[in-house]
Design an enzyme around this catalytic site. Structure first.
Site, PDB file in Angstrom:
ATOM      1  N   SER A 261     -17.887 -11.188  -6.552  1.00 50.11           N
ATOM      2  CA  SER A 261     -17.876 -10.673  -5.185  1.00 50.11           C
ATOM      3  C   SER A 261     -19.140 -11.180  -4.476  1.00 50.11           C
ATOM      4  O   SER A 261     -20.097 -11.607  -5.146  1.00 50.11           O
ATOM      5  CB  SER A 261     -17.901  -9.145  -5.235  1.00 50.11           C
ATOM      6  OG  SER A 261     -18.072  -8.602  -3.952  1.00 50.11           O
TER       7      SER A 261
ATOM      8  N   TYR B 253     -20.843  -0.310  -7.443  1.00 51.17           N
ATOM      9  CA  TYR B 253     -19.898  -1.446  -7.388  1.00 51.17           C
ATOM     10  C   TYR B 253     -20.690  -2.763  -7.437  1.00 51.17           C
ATOM     11  O   TYR B 253     -20.344  -3.673  -8.197  1.00 51.17           O
ATOM     12  CB  TYR B 253     -19.054  -1.379  -6.113  1.00 51.17           C
ATOM     13  CG  TYR B 253     -18.103  -2.552  -5.982  1.00 51.17           C
ATOM     14  CD1 TYR B 253     -16.985  -2.658  -6.802  1.00 51.17           C
ATOM     15  CD2 TYR B 253     -18.342  -3.574  -5.053  1.00 51.17           C
ATOM     16  CE1 TYR B 253     -16.119  -3.744  -6.697  1.00 51.17           C
ATOM     17  CE2 TYR B 253     -17.482  -4.658  -4.945  1.00 51.17           C
ATOM     18  CZ  TYR B 253     -16.374  -4.733  -5.770  1.00 51.17           C
ATOM     19  OH  TYR B 253     -15.523  -5.814  -5.675  1.00 51.17           O
TER      20      TYR B 253
HETATM   21  O1  NJP Z   1      -7.530  -4.743  -5.252  1.00 51.30           O
HETATM   22  P1  NJP Z   1      -6.145  -3.983  -5.623  1.00 51.30           P
HETATM   23  P2  NJP Z   1      -7.890  -6.294  -5.184  1.00 51.30           P
HETATM   24  N1  NJP Z   1      -6.163  -1.174 -16.125  1.00 51.30           N
HETATM   25  O2  NJP Z   1      -6.510  -2.546  -5.576  1.00 51.30           O
HETATM   26  C1  NJP Z   1      -5.729  -3.174 -11.466  1.00 51.30           C
HETATM   27  C2  NJP Z   1     -12.234  -7.868  -6.518  1.00 51.30           C
HETATM   28  N2  NJP Z   1     -12.665  -8.016  -5.132  1.00 51.30           N
HETATM   29  O3  NJP Z   1      -6.743  -7.136  -5.463  1.00 51.30           O
HETATM   30  O4  NJP Z   1      -3.195  -0.821 -13.163  1.00 51.30           O
HETATM   31  C3  NJP Z   1      -5.422  -2.197 -15.689  1.00 51.30           C
HETATM   32  O5  NJP Z   1      -5.035  -4.502  -4.792  1.00 51.30           O
HETATM   33  C4  NJP Z   1      -4.635  -2.591 -10.581  1.00 51.30           C
HETATM   34  O6  NJP Z   1      -3.434  -2.443 -11.328  1.00 51.30           O
HETATM   35  P3  NJP Z   1      -2.774  -1.015 -11.754  1.00 51.30           P
HETATM   36  C5  NJP Z   1     -12.122  -6.453  -7.025  1.00 51.30           C
HETATM   37  O7  NJP Z   1     -13.371  -5.933  -7.389  1.00 51.30           O
HETATM   38  C6  NJP Z   1     -11.907  -7.553  -4.116  1.00 51.30           C
HETATM   39  O8  NJP Z   1      -8.633  -6.497  -3.941  1.00 51.30           O
HETATM   40  O9  NJP Z   1      -1.307  -1.245 -11.614  1.00 51.30           O
HETATM   41  N3  NJP Z   1      -5.426  -2.619 -14.428  1.00 51.30           N
HETATM   42  C7  NJP Z   1      -4.464  -3.688  -9.551  1.00 51.30           C
HETATM   43  O10 NJP Z   1      -3.533  -4.655  -9.986  1.00 51.30           O
HETATM   44  C8  NJP Z   1     -11.217  -6.655  -8.221  1.00 51.30           C
HETATM   45  O11 NJP Z   1     -11.952  -7.063  -9.341  1.00 51.30           O
HETATM   46  C9  NJP Z   1     -12.351  -7.688  -2.813  1.00 51.30           C
HETATM   47  O12 NJP Z   1      -3.320   0.019 -10.817  1.00 51.30           O
HETATM   48  C10 NJP Z   1      -6.199  -1.962 -13.556  1.00 51.30           C
HETATM   49  C11 NJP Z   1      -5.848  -4.322  -9.467  1.00 51.30           C
HETATM   50  O13 NJP Z   1      -6.609  -3.847 -10.591  1.00 51.30           O
HETATM   51  C12 NJP Z   1     -10.307  -7.797  -7.771  1.00 51.30           C
HETATM   52  O14 NJP Z   1     -10.928  -8.392  -6.642  1.00 51.30           O
HETATM   53  C13 NJP Z   1     -13.571  -8.285  -2.555  1.00 51.30           C
HETATM   54  C14 NJP Z   1      -7.012  -0.894 -13.936  1.00 51.30           C
HETATM   55  C15 NJP Z   1      -6.580  -3.926  -8.200  1.00 51.30           C
HETATM   56  O15 NJP Z   1      -5.863  -4.447  -7.121  1.00 51.30           O
HETATM   57  C16 NJP Z   1      -8.893  -7.378  -7.391  1.00 51.30           C
HETATM   58  O16 NJP Z   1      -8.943  -6.377  -6.388  1.00 51.30           O
HETATM   59  C17 NJP Z   1     -14.328  -8.738  -3.615  1.00 51.30           C
HETATM   60  C18 NJP Z   1      -6.972  -0.488 -15.277  1.00 51.30           C
HETATM   61  N4  NJP Z   1      -7.695   0.539 -15.761  1.00 51.30           N
HETATM   62  C19 NJP Z   1     -13.874  -8.598  -4.904  1.00 51.30           C
HETATM   63  N5  NJP Z   1      -7.672  -0.442 -12.843  1.00 51.30           N
HETATM   64  C20 NJP Z   1     -11.577  -7.199  -1.635  1.00 51.30           C
HETATM   65  N6  NJP Z   1     -10.317  -6.810  -1.788  1.00 51.30           N
HETATM   66  O17 NJP Z   1     -12.116  -7.187  -0.523  1.00 51.30           O
HETATM   67  C21 NJP Z   1      -7.295  -1.234 -11.814  1.00 51.30           C
HETATM   68  O18 NJP Z   1     -15.513  -9.292  -3.362  1.00 51.30           O
HETATM   69  N7  NJP Z   1      -6.420  -2.144 -12.246  1.00 51.30           N
END
Ligand code: NJP
Length: 246
Positions: free
Chosen positions: A145, A158
């Site tokens: 990030s 974070y």
């Molecule tokens: O967010 P979101 P993003 N076990 O909420 C999964 C980074 N990032 O795509 O399990 C397994 O749509 C969750 O899946 P589910 C951010 O830090 C973002 O934006 O079904 N999976 C979902 O697929 C992150 O590392 C921005 O709930 C788990 C996913 O994570 C990455 O991008 C900016 C889980 C989250 O999808 C993807 O985030 C930046 C678990 N325990 C970095 N917990 C931004 N959006 O602005 C969560 O700099 N997930």
């Protein structure tokens, strides 16, 4: 990675939404084979259906329901990926979250969840994939990030987790640089559901518009492709991308 392999095998976490879903769709459209994991089975299956409908060549997505914090399940999912596709060329521990709050008003559970998913989840994925990546001379793609290098108000923990991710990518390069390539992608705001984890109503109101105007998740996915396709010519160690409006 075998740089001549046109259809690469990718192990991807957080594939059920946002950036992970965009990566899955784009890689399958480019002919790559993806094992996508997440906890929400219905969303994960919908992403796979969409990705497979747009597949080209050998491109295909298979799924597995996994909580990244369950090391045994994670290892089983990596084994299932190898059983299905023969090897792992690329690992992308994309699952992660941010819960924003002033530091003195934070919920300890939120801090610990961010550390667990964003740091331990990445380590669990790395540990399970590493022998396969060494065998394939593969690529490890971290989703860092802009918070990997800078600290922003209301998101200190974070930021700390994303600093850790950048350090891990650099450590991998230093220790295993001749065997495994390491790329850290550092995006600014991306238009996903990411900000909806924040429960502080005032902060949500303040931050939502910036994420809504953020980069499309496909722009992050394109950087993954860039890192994969660069192999043989060079390695993208880290790359920072920012929304147009900044
Ligand atoms: O967010 P979101 P993003 N076990 O909420 C999964 C980074 N990032 O795509 O399990 C397994 O749509 C969750 O899946 P589910 C951010 O830090 C973002 O934006 O079904 N999976 C979902 O697929 C992150 O590392 C921005 O709930 C788990 C996913 O994570 C990455 O991008 C900016 C889980 C989250 O999808 C993807 O985030 C930046 C678990 N325990 C970095 N917990 C931004 N959006 O602005 C969560 O700099 N997930």
């Amino acid at each position: 990675m075998n740089a001549t392999r046109s259809s690469q095998v990718v192990f991807l976490t957080g594939a059920s939404s946002g950036i992970g879903a965009a990566i899955a769709r784009m890689l399958v459209a480019e002919g790559h084979r993806v094992m996508g994991t997440a906890r929400r089975q219905d969303l994960l299956e919908a992403v796979a259906e969409e990705a497979n409908a747009g597949a080209s060549g050998e491109g295909r997505m298979v799924t597995r329901v996994v909580d990244v914090l369950n090391a045994a399940s994670q290892r089983e999912a990596v084994d299932a990926c190898v059983a299905e596709f023969g090897h792992v060329d690329v690992a992308i521990p994309n699952a992660g979250l941010g819960v924003f709050s002033p530091i003195d008003k934070a919920d300890l559970t939120d801090w610990l969840t961010m550390v667990d998913v964003n740091v331990k989840g990445v380590l669990i994925t790395l540990h399970a994939c590493l022998p396969h990546l060494v065998a394939s001379k593969g690529l490890f793609v971290n989703i860092g990030s802009v918070a990997s290098r800078n600290v922003f108000p209301n998101s200190g923990v974070y930021c700390a987790t994303k600093h850790a991710v950048l350090a891990l990518g650099e450590a991998l390069r230093q220790d295993l640089g001749k065997q495994v390539a390491s790329t850290t992608i550092c995006p600014g705001a991306v238009n996903t559901a990411f900000i909806e984890q924040t429960r502080d109503a005032e902060l949500l109101d303040k931050y939502r518009p910036g994420f809504k105007d953020g980069m499309p998740p496909e722009f992050v996915a394109r950087q993954v492709l860039l890192a994969m396709e660069g192999r043989g010519d060079g390695i993208v160690s880290d790359i920072t991308i920012r929304p147009d409006f900044i």
